[in-house]
Scaffold this motif. Structure first.
Motif, PDB file in Angstrom:
ATOM      1  N   VAL A 213       1.435  -1.394  -0.222  1.00  0.00           N
ATOM      2  CA  VAL A 213       0.267   0.220  -0.342  1.00  0.00           C
ATOM      3  C   VAL A 213       0.721   1.385   0.243  1.00  0.00           C
ATOM      4  CG1 VAL A 213      -2.047  -1.573   0.721  1.00  0.00           C
ATOM      5  CG2 VAL A 213      -0.258  -0.088   2.949  1.00  0.00           C
ATOM      6  N   PRO A 214       0.323   2.319  -0.247  1.00  0.00           N
ATOM      7  CA  PRO A 214       1.147   3.565  -0.612  1.00  0.00           C
ATOM      8  C   PRO A 214       1.602   4.059   0.531  1.00  0.00           C
ATOM      9  CG  PRO A 214      -1.036   3.798  -1.655  1.00  0.00           C
ATOM     10  CD  PRO A 214      -1.083   2.464  -0.999  1.00  0.00           C
ATOM     11  N   ASP A 215       2.113   5.086   0.827  1.00  0.00           N
ATOM     12  CA  ASP A 215       2.909   5.515   2.247  1.00  0.00           C
ATOM     13  C   ASP A 215       1.637   6.226   3.184  1.00  0.00           C
ATOM     14  OD1 ASP A 215       5.815   5.049   1.838  1.00  0.00           O
ATOM     15  OD2 ASP A 215       6.508   6.503   1.487  1.00  0.00           O
ATOM     16  N   ASP A 216       1.047   6.496   2.658  1.00  0.00           N
ATOM     17  CA  ASP A 216      -0.283   7.712   3.392  1.00  0.00           C
ATOM     18  C   ASP A 216      -1.209   6.144   4.401  1.00  0.00           C
ATOM     19  OD1 ASP A 216       0.080   9.344   2.337  1.00  0.00           O
ATOM     20  OD2 ASP A 216      -1.508   9.770   0.932  1.00  0.00           O
ATOM     21  N   LEU A 217      -0.905   4.736   3.742  1.00  0.00           N
ATOM     22  CA  LEU A 217      -1.454   3.669   5.025  1.00  0.00           C
ATOM     23  C   LEU A 217      -0.509   3.231   5.465  1.00  0.00           C
ATOM     24  CD1 LEU A 217      -3.948   1.951   2.516  1.00  0.00           C
ATOM     25  CD2 LEU A 217      -4.520   3.484   4.407  1.00  0.00           C
ATOM     26  N   VAL A 218       1.037   3.744   5.767  1.00  0.00           N
ATOM     27  CA  VAL A 218       1.744   2.616   6.108  1.00  0.00           C
ATOM     28  C   VAL A 218       1.650   3.131   7.884  1.00  0.00           C
ATOM     29  CG1 VAL A 218       4.192   2.036   6.914  1.00  0.00           C
ATOM     30  CG2 VAL A 218       3.082   1.842   4.333  1.00  0.00           C
ATOM     31  N   ASP A 219       1.658   2.663   8.848  1.00  0.00           N
ATOM     32  CA  ASP A 219       1.827   3.503  10.629  1.00  0.00           C
ATOM     33  C   ASP A 219       2.817   4.322  10.613  1.00  0.00           C
ATOM     34  OD1 ASP A 219       2.955   3.639  13.140  1.00  0.00           O
ATOM     35  OD2 ASP A 219       0.826   2.960  13.087  1.00  0.00           O
ATOM     36  N   ALA A 220       2.377   5.628  11.076  1.00  0.00           N
ATOM     37  CA  ALA A 220       3.647   6.658  11.133  1.00  0.00           C
ATOM     38  C   ALA A 220       5.230   5.653  11.884  1.00  0.00           C
ATOM     39  CB  ALA A 220       2.683   7.785  11.535  1.00  0.00           C
ATOM     40  N   ALA A 221       4.779   5.038  12.753  1.00  0.00           N
ATOM     41  CA  ALA A 221       6.359   5.062  13.562  1.00  0.00           C
ATOM     42  C   ALA A 221       6.581   3.877  12.777  1.00  0.00           C
ATOM     43  CB  ALA A 221       5.526   3.679  14.660  1.00  0.00           C
ATOM     44  N   GLU A 222       6.235   3.392  11.417  1.00  0.00           N
ATOM     45  CA  GLU A 222       6.805   2.348  10.586  1.00  0.00           C
ATOM     46  C   GLU A 222       7.973   2.753   9.635  1.00  0.00           C
ATOM     47  OE1 GLU A 222       3.990  -1.450  12.348  1.00  0.00           O
ATOM     48  OE2 GLU A 222       3.826  -0.570  10.545  1.00  0.00           O
ATOM     49  N   LEU A 223       6.998   3.780   9.486  1.00  0.00           N
ATOM     50  CA  LEU A 223       7.383   4.621   8.036  1.00  0.00           C
ATOM     51  C   LEU A 223       9.066   5.004   7.601  1.00  0.00           C
ATOM     52  CD1 LEU A 223       5.513   4.739   5.210  1.00  0.00           C
ATOM     53  CD2 LEU A 223       5.509   8.147   6.132  1.00  0.00           C
ATOM     54  N   ASP A 224       9.415   5.135   8.116  1.00  0.00           N
ATOM     55  CA  ASP A 224      11.047   5.751   8.586  1.00  0.00           C
ATOM     56  C   ASP A 224      12.084   4.488   7.794  1.00  0.00           C
ATOM     57  OD1 ASP A 224      10.506   8.169   8.985  1.00  0.00           O
ATOM     58  OD2 ASP A 224      11.521   8.724  10.703  1.00  0.00           O
ATOM     59  N   HIS A 225      11.730   3.718   8.937  1.00  0.00           N
ATOM     60  CA  HIS A 225      12.265   1.908   8.307  1.00  0.00           C
ATOM     61  C   HIS A 225      12.145   1.668   7.250  1.00  0.00           C
ATOM     62  CE1 HIS A 225      13.532  -2.279   9.368  1.00  0.00           C
ATOM     63  NE2 HIS A 225      14.742  -1.471  10.195  1.00  0.00           N
ATOM     64  N   PHE A 226      10.622   1.844   7.247  1.00  0.00           N
ATOM     65  CA  PHE A 226       9.942   0.344   5.879  1.00  0.00           C
ATOM     66  C   PHE A 226      10.591   1.377   4.923  1.00  0.00           C
ATOM     67  CE2 PHE A 226       6.872   0.612   2.513  1.00  0.00           C
ATOM     68  CZ  PHE A 226       6.949  -0.674   2.200  1.00  0.00           C
ATOM     69  N   ARG A 227      10.571   2.391   4.728  1.00  0.00           N
ATOM     70  CA  ARG A 227      11.048   2.836   3.699  1.00  0.00           C
ATOM     71  C   ARG A 227      12.797   2.852   3.302  1.00  0.00           C
ATOM     72  NH1 ARG A 227       8.780   9.521   4.690  1.00  0.00           N
ATOM     73  NH2 ARG A 227       7.360   9.046   2.732  1.00  0.00           N
ATOM     74  N   SER A 228      13.194   2.691   3.906  1.00  0.00           N
ATOM     75  CA  SER A 228      15.345   1.884   4.644  1.00  0.00           C
ATOM     76  C   SER A 228      15.373   0.874   4.519  1.00  0.00           C
ATOM     77  CB  SER A 228      15.205   2.079   5.560  1.00  0.00           C
ATOM     78  OG  SER A 228      15.036   1.370   6.546  1.00  0.00           O
ATOM     79  N   VAL A 229      14.303  -0.382   4.269  1.00  0.00           N
ATOM     80  CA  VAL A 229      14.104  -1.726   3.902  1.00  0.00           C
ATOM     81  C   VAL A 229      13.972  -1.637   2.522  1.00  0.00           C
ATOM     82  CG1 VAL A 229      13.051  -3.316   3.951  1.00  0.00           C
ATOM     83  CG2 VAL A 229      13.028  -1.793   5.665  1.00  0.00           C
ATOM     84  N   LEU A 230      13.529  -0.345   1.772  1.00  0.00           N
ATOM     85  CA  LEU A 230      13.073  -0.298   0.422  1.00  0.00           C
ATOM     86  C   LEU A 230      14.147  -0.070   0.051  1.00  0.00           C
ATOM     87  CD1 LEU A 230       9.045   1.015  -0.149  1.00  0.00           C
ATOM     88  CD2 LEU A 230       9.985  -1.155  -0.061  1.00  0.00           C
ATOM     89  N   ALA A 231      14.297   0.834   0.183  1.00  0.00           N
ATOM     90  CA  ALA A 231      15.816   1.408  -0.248  1.00  0.00           C
ATOM     91  C   ALA A 231      17.041   0.016  -0.204  1.00  0.00           C
ATOM     92  CB  ALA A 231      16.689   2.214   0.152  1.00  0.00           C
ATOM     93  N   VAL A 232      16.681  -1.314   0.581  1.00  0.00           N
ATOM     94  CA  VAL A 232      17.431  -1.730   0.995  1.00  0.00           C
ATOM     95  C   VAL A 232      17.578  -3.017  -0.168  1.00  0.00           C
ATOM     96  CG1 VAL A 232      18.810  -4.427   2.023  1.00  0.00           C
ATOM     97  CG2 VAL A 232      18.763  -1.601   3.024  1.00  0.00           C
ATOM     98  N   PHE A 233      15.918  -2.797  -0.539  1.00  0.00           N
ATOM     99  CA  PHE A 233      15.385  -3.993  -1.220  1.00  0.00           C
ATOM    100  C   PHE A 233      16.524  -3.397  -3.041  1.00  0.00           C
ATOM    101  CE2 PHE A 233      11.579  -5.780   1.208  1.00  0.00           C
ATOM    102  CZ  PHE A 233      12.646  -6.812   1.679  1.00  0.00           C
ATOM    103  N   GLU A 234      15.953  -2.321  -3.328  1.00  0.00           N
ATOM    104  CA  GLU A 234      15.828  -1.586  -4.400  1.00  0.00           C
ATOM    105  C   GLU A 234      17.804  -2.249  -5.088  1.00  0.00           C
ATOM    106  OE1 GLU A 234      15.419   1.902  -7.467  1.00  0.00           O
ATOM    107  OE2 GLU A 234      14.834   2.269  -4.721  1.00  0.00           O
ATOM    108  N   ARG A 235      18.077  -1.946  -3.778  1.00  0.00           N
ATOM    109  CA  ARG A 235      19.676  -2.193  -3.925  1.00  0.00           C
ATOM    110  C   ARG A 235      20.323  -3.474  -4.028  1.00  0.00           C
ATOM    111  NH1 ARG A 235      20.318   2.083   0.057  1.00  0.00           N
ATOM    112  NH2 ARG A 235      21.221   0.112   1.787  1.00  0.00           N
TER     113      ARG A 235
END
Length: 295
Positions: A213-235
């Motif tokens: 789901v888009p960032d708007d539906l991701v819990d705010a407390a999880e969002l920053d770490h989730f974005r970092s995980v997505l960056a790792v996946f992309e790399r």
């Protein structure tokens, strides 16, 4: 996400280890008991894709990516979605299970109680699937008679249904289809094709499919770490290429031919599988599900 490498996809390794960590790290009662995936992952070439060094004593399992505080909700998601899928399979009573994007799934190996009645078709990219078969043999884990490996690259447009039919799927009987952690990595057209091809199967066919789901539906407390995980996946060569609102994904299932479609949220999973626990275990908020049925 497509790869010809003879090793598992990095995200498949993460999923398998997170599932197995539930028994290692969380107190009973356990929602799911699955140690097969962590056995498969306990080898240098499996961990290489994540940039994790392997060690013979298993200390790698306690690294933050697998056991840190930030990984708990991912662990909760993986065990809850696996348990939900198995519960739904049992509720439907269907005897043909197709796992699209099977990765290091262990259902057929763990659920020996279903071996007599359940035919399981694991659909996965050819290279990672060959690796998994070799790894099972190395570990001395017997492949159940009802398990069929179906090498297909869904993202490249290969027809998973034709290949599964050739492997023995009976189109006259309804099928239970599980598609977990796949649609984030394939485009809209490929996802739409999954629904459309599944909708040609017998009435009563049931499909469980996850979606990011888009960032708007991701819990705010999880969002920053989730974005970092997505960056790792992309790399690591596994970028998320598609995310959907629940209404959008429900519409895909309906247009694709399914007459009954329900959404399952992370809150639903947390309530169902972790309610009453005192350790705060819950499902991560970045992945939702549809349960679609042919009526």
């Amino acid at each position: 996400m497509a790869t010809t490498q003879e090793r598992p996809d990095p995200t498949a390794v993460l999923v398998a280890v997170w599932r197995a960590q539930h028994v290692r790290l969380d107190a009973p009662p356990h929602v799911l008991v699955d140690d097969v995936g962590i056995q498969l992952a306990d080898t240098p070439d499996a961990l290489e894709g994540l940039g994790v060094p392997h060690d013979a004593d298993g200390a790698w399992r306690d690294l933050p990516v697998f056991a840190g505080a930030a990984s708990r909700s991912y662990r909760g998601l993986m065990i809850a979605r696996a348990r939900m899928t198995e519960d739904l399979l049992l509720e439907t009573g269907l005897e043909q299970l197709v796992i699209l994007g099977a990765g290091l799934d262990s259902t057929a190996i763990r659920r020996t109680d279903l071996a007599g009645r359940l035919a399981v078709f694991e659909v996965e990219q050819p290279g990672p699937q060959r690796w998994k078969q070799r790894r099972l043999a190395e570990l001395g884990i017997a492949v159940p008679p009802g398990l069929r490996f179906v090498p297909v690259d869904v993202e490249s447009g290969e027809d998973w249904l034709d290949a599964t039919l050739a492997a023995g799927l009976d189109p006259a009987r309804p099928v239970f289809l599980a598609t977990l952690g796949l649609t984030q990595y394939i485009g809209l057209a490929a996802t739409m094709s999954l629904f459309e091809r599944a909708a040609t199967l017998a009435r009563g066919t049931t499909m469980v499919m996850s979606f990011g789901v888009p960032d708007d539906l991701v819990d705010a407390a999880e969002l920053d770490h989730f974005r970092s995980v997505l960056a790792v996946f992309e790399r690591r060569g596994c970028p998320w290429v598609a995310r959907y609102l629940p209404t959008e994904f429900t519409a895909l299932a309906t247009v694709g031919g399914f007459g009954e479609v329900d959404v399952v949220t992370p809150e639903d999973l947390t309530t169902r599988y972790f309610g009453g626990r005192d350790d705060g275990l819950r499902s991560h908020s970045a992945e939702y599900f549809v349960v679609a049925r042919l009526t």
